[in-house]
Each structure stands twice: as C-alpha cells, then as structure tokens.
Design a protein around this motif. Structure first.
Motif: not given
Length: 154
Positions: A9, A65, A67-70, A147, A150-151
């Motif tokens: 981040d 904070t 997202s699916k990337d995490h 997460l 939510n993708t």
C-alpha cells in the motif's frame, strides 16, 4: 493501482511501529519468523499462553483497506502463524484463534494477524477482545471469504 502492487500500500511508514519492527529499526521484539514478506513476533500484551503477531514488512492498512489482491497475503500470514505455533510446540491447531481487529477497533493501523493458542485458555477479557462474530474482531477465514466474495470474475 496496478495488480503487481499486491503487497504494497506504501512500502514503509516511519511513524508506524510495526513498519519499524519489521525493518529492525525498533528493538525489543524477538523475531520468531522472518522472510521476504512477513515477520512474526510475540504480542506485548498476550491474551493467551501463545500470542503472536504476523505482520507484513511493507505497510498495509487495516482490514477495511484490503481487496481481493490481498487474499494471498492473508493466506501466507495464516500459514506463518500456524508454522510458528507448531515450532513452539502447539500441536492442537483446532484450538487456536487467528484473526484481525476490525476498524475502528485497531490499536495500530498496520495489518497484523493475531495468532492465539490455546483458544480454550483465553482469559475473560481476551475472550471478549478476540471474540468471534463480534463487531471488533474478524477471523482470518472470515476476512478471506469476505474478500473473495467481493470479487468479480478474474
């Protein structure tokens, strides 16, 4: 934001105690695990006989904070937490609690996984602070599921 910034981040925040611990600028924390991405050390206010924190080396904000990337980062944090428990002779991985404080109930705004064992030995206050299905604590599995749900199709 590019997809290759999954773990970052912002790379380092000198005001963040966890950034300083992870980069060895803050002394006093006994490192139980160190790799390229994560560190693990004992919580200074343990809520269980084994209470560790798994922290990304780069500054990642709190749960809200993410997202699916995490998701992979979270899975790696869980894996490190379980590994450190096993190295410290915790054999019953069913009697553990892995999770995060949900904002605004975070004392430090740097993502950190609480690893507690045995969960059956949490004291009264710790049972409240690390309570499953509460407004202030979310398990690692619940956060990963949230997460992933939510993708959109990737």
């Amino acid at each position: 934001m590019a997809a290759d910034t999954e773990h970052q981040d912002s790379a380092f925040d000198s005001k963040c105690v966890f950034c300083r611990i992870a980069s060895s600028e803050e002394s006093g924390a006994e490192m139980l695990h160190v790799d390229d991405d994560l560190v693990c050390f004992r919580d200074i206010r343990p809520g269980a006989p084994h209470h560790y924190l798994v922290v990304p080396k780069t500054h990642v904000g709190n749960c809200k904070t993410l997202s699916k990337d995490h998701v992979q980062l979270l899975k790696n944090m869980v894996s490190v937490g379980k590994s450190v428990l096993q190295k410290n002779n915790v054999s019953d991985l069913e009697d553990i609690r892995l999770g995060f404080h949900w904002p605004p109930f975070c004392s430090i705004a740097h993502l950190h996984l609480h690893v507690l064992a045995p969960a059956s030995q949490l004291g009264f206050l710790s049972r409240m602070i690390y309570r499953i299905n509460s407004y202030w604590f979310i398990t690692a599995d619940q956060l990963i599921e949230r997460l992933q749900a939510n993708t959109s199709t990737s």
